[in-house]
Design a protein around this motif. Structure first.
Motif, PDB file in Angstrom:
ATOM      1  N   VAL A   1     -79.638  20.026  27.844  1.00 44.35           N
ATOM      2  CA  VAL A   1     -80.312  20.340  29.106  1.00 44.35           C
ATOM      3  C   VAL A   1     -81.803  20.011  28.991  1.00 44.35           C
ATOM      4  O   VAL A   1     -82.468  20.454  28.047  1.00 44.35           O
ATOM      5  CB  VAL A   1     -80.155  21.841  29.468  1.00 44.35           C
ATOM      6  N   PHE A   2     -82.281  19.237  29.953  1.00 46.18           N
ATOM      7  CA  PHE A   2     -83.707  18.971  30.106  1.00 46.18           C
ATOM      8  C   PHE A   2     -84.178  19.654  31.387  1.00 46.18           C
ATOM      9  O   PHE A   2     -83.463  19.684  32.379  1.00 46.18           O
ATOM     10  CB  PHE A   2     -83.974  17.470  30.228  1.00 46.18           C
TER      11      PHE A   2
ATOM     12  N   SER B   1     -89.191  19.248  29.454  1.00 50.04           N
ATOM     13  CA  SER B   1     -88.898  19.811  28.145  1.00 50.04           C
ATOM     14  C   SER B   1     -87.399  19.802  27.877  1.00 50.04           C
ATOM     15  O   SER B   1     -86.585  19.790  28.804  1.00 50.04           O
ATOM     16  CB  SER B   1     -89.440  21.240  28.053  1.00 50.04           C
ATOM     17  N   LEU B   2     -87.070  19.815  26.610  1.00 50.45           N
ATOM     18  CA  LEU B   2     -85.687  19.953  26.177  1.00 50.45           C
ATOM     19  C   LEU B   2     -85.406  21.441  26.071  1.00 50.45           C
ATOM     20  O   LEU B   2     -86.074  22.156  25.318  1.00 50.45           O
ATOM     21  CB  LEU B   2     -85.481  19.271  24.821  1.00 50.45           C
ATOM     22  N   VAL B   3     -84.458  21.931  26.849  1.00 52.33           N
ATOM     23  CA  VAL B   3     -84.118  23.348  26.838  1.00 52.33           C
ATOM     24  C   VAL B   3     -83.174  23.657  25.686  1.00 52.33           C
ATOM     25  O   VAL B   3     -83.378  24.588  24.918  1.00 52.33           O
ATOM     26  CB  VAL B   3     -83.475  23.774  28.184  1.00 52.33           C
ATOM     27  N   CYS B   4     -82.120  22.850  25.566  1.00 50.89           N
ATOM     28  CA  CYS B   4     -81.158  23.042  24.490  1.00 50.89           C
ATOM     29  C   CYS B   4     -80.335  21.775  24.314  1.00 50.89           C
ATOM     30  O   CYS B   4     -80.262  20.932  25.208  1.00 50.89           O
ATOM     31  CB  CYS B   4     -80.236  24.231  24.767  1.00 50.89           C
TER      32      CYS B   4
ATOM     33  N   CYS C   1     -83.133  20.758  36.629  1.00 50.27           N
ATOM     34  CA  CYS C   1     -82.475  20.714  35.325  1.00 50.27           C
ATOM     35  C   CYS C   1     -81.438  19.594  35.332  1.00 50.27           C
ATOM     36  O   CYS C   1     -80.676  19.448  36.297  1.00 50.27           O
ATOM     37  CB  CYS C   1     -81.796  22.038  35.002  1.00 50.27           C
ATOM     38  N   VAL C   2     -81.444  18.821  34.274  1.00 52.03           N
ATOM     39  CA  VAL C   2     -80.483  17.734  34.102  1.00 52.03           C
ATOM     40  C   VAL C   2     -79.702  18.055  32.834  1.00 52.03           C
ATOM     41  O   VAL C   2     -80.287  18.147  31.748  1.00 52.03           O
ATOM     42  CB  VAL C   2     -81.188  16.363  33.962  1.00 52.03           C
TER      43      VAL C   2
ATOM     44  N   ILE D   1     -80.468  10.244  32.641  1.00 52.14           N
ATOM     45  CA  ILE D   1     -79.105   9.871  33.024  1.00 52.14           C
ATOM     46  C   ILE D   1     -78.600   8.775  32.092  1.00 52.14           C
ATOM     47  O   ILE D   1     -77.479   8.843  31.581  1.00 52.14           O
ATOM     48  CB  ILE D   1     -79.057   9.392  34.500  1.00 52.14           C
ATOM     49  N   LYS D   2     -79.434   7.774  31.869  1.00 55.57           N
ATOM     50  CA  LYS D   2     -79.057   6.668  30.981  1.00 55.57           C
ATOM     51  C   LYS D   2     -78.790   7.197  29.566  1.00 55.57           C
ATOM     52  O   LYS D   2     -77.809   6.809  28.937  1.00 55.57           O
ATOM     53  CB  LYS D   2     -80.156   5.614  30.962  1.00 55.57           C
TER      54      LYS D   2
END
Length: 91
Positions: free
Chosen positions: A85-86, A75-78, A28-29, A2-3
């Motif tokens: 997106v993580f 993980s980093l999705v994209c 997912c964030v 978030i930060k």
């Protein structure tokens, strides 16, 4: 995350949660801030690696360590001009 999204000038941050077919909790964030450069993808979880002038490089590496200690993964999705997106998976 978030930060990091706020520091990337995101105006929208979205958090979703679901349970997949393997009964794994998936969170997912995503945010619409500045994308992470592709050349940095492999380094963002490395301890003390940062691209920020005042960054410490501890946040994502510590997050990954905590997830692994709890038998999970992050993980980093994209990351592109549209969104970053993580994915956090709790097994």
């Amino acid at each position: 995350m978030i930060k990091n999204a706020i520091q990337a000038k995101a105006t929208t941050i979205e958090i979703t949660a679901e349970i997949d077919f393997n009964e794994t909790v998936v969170i997912c964030v995503s945010n619409n801030g500045r994308p992470i450069n592709k050349e940095n993808y492999d380094d963002i979880f490395v301890p003390f690696y940062t691209t920020k002038q005042e960054g410490t490089g501890v946040g994502l590496s510590l997050s990954r360590q905590i997830m692994r200690l709890h038998n999970g993964n992050i993980s980093l999705v994209c990351s592109n001009e549209k969104n970053t997106v993580f994915k956090l998976q709790f097994k």
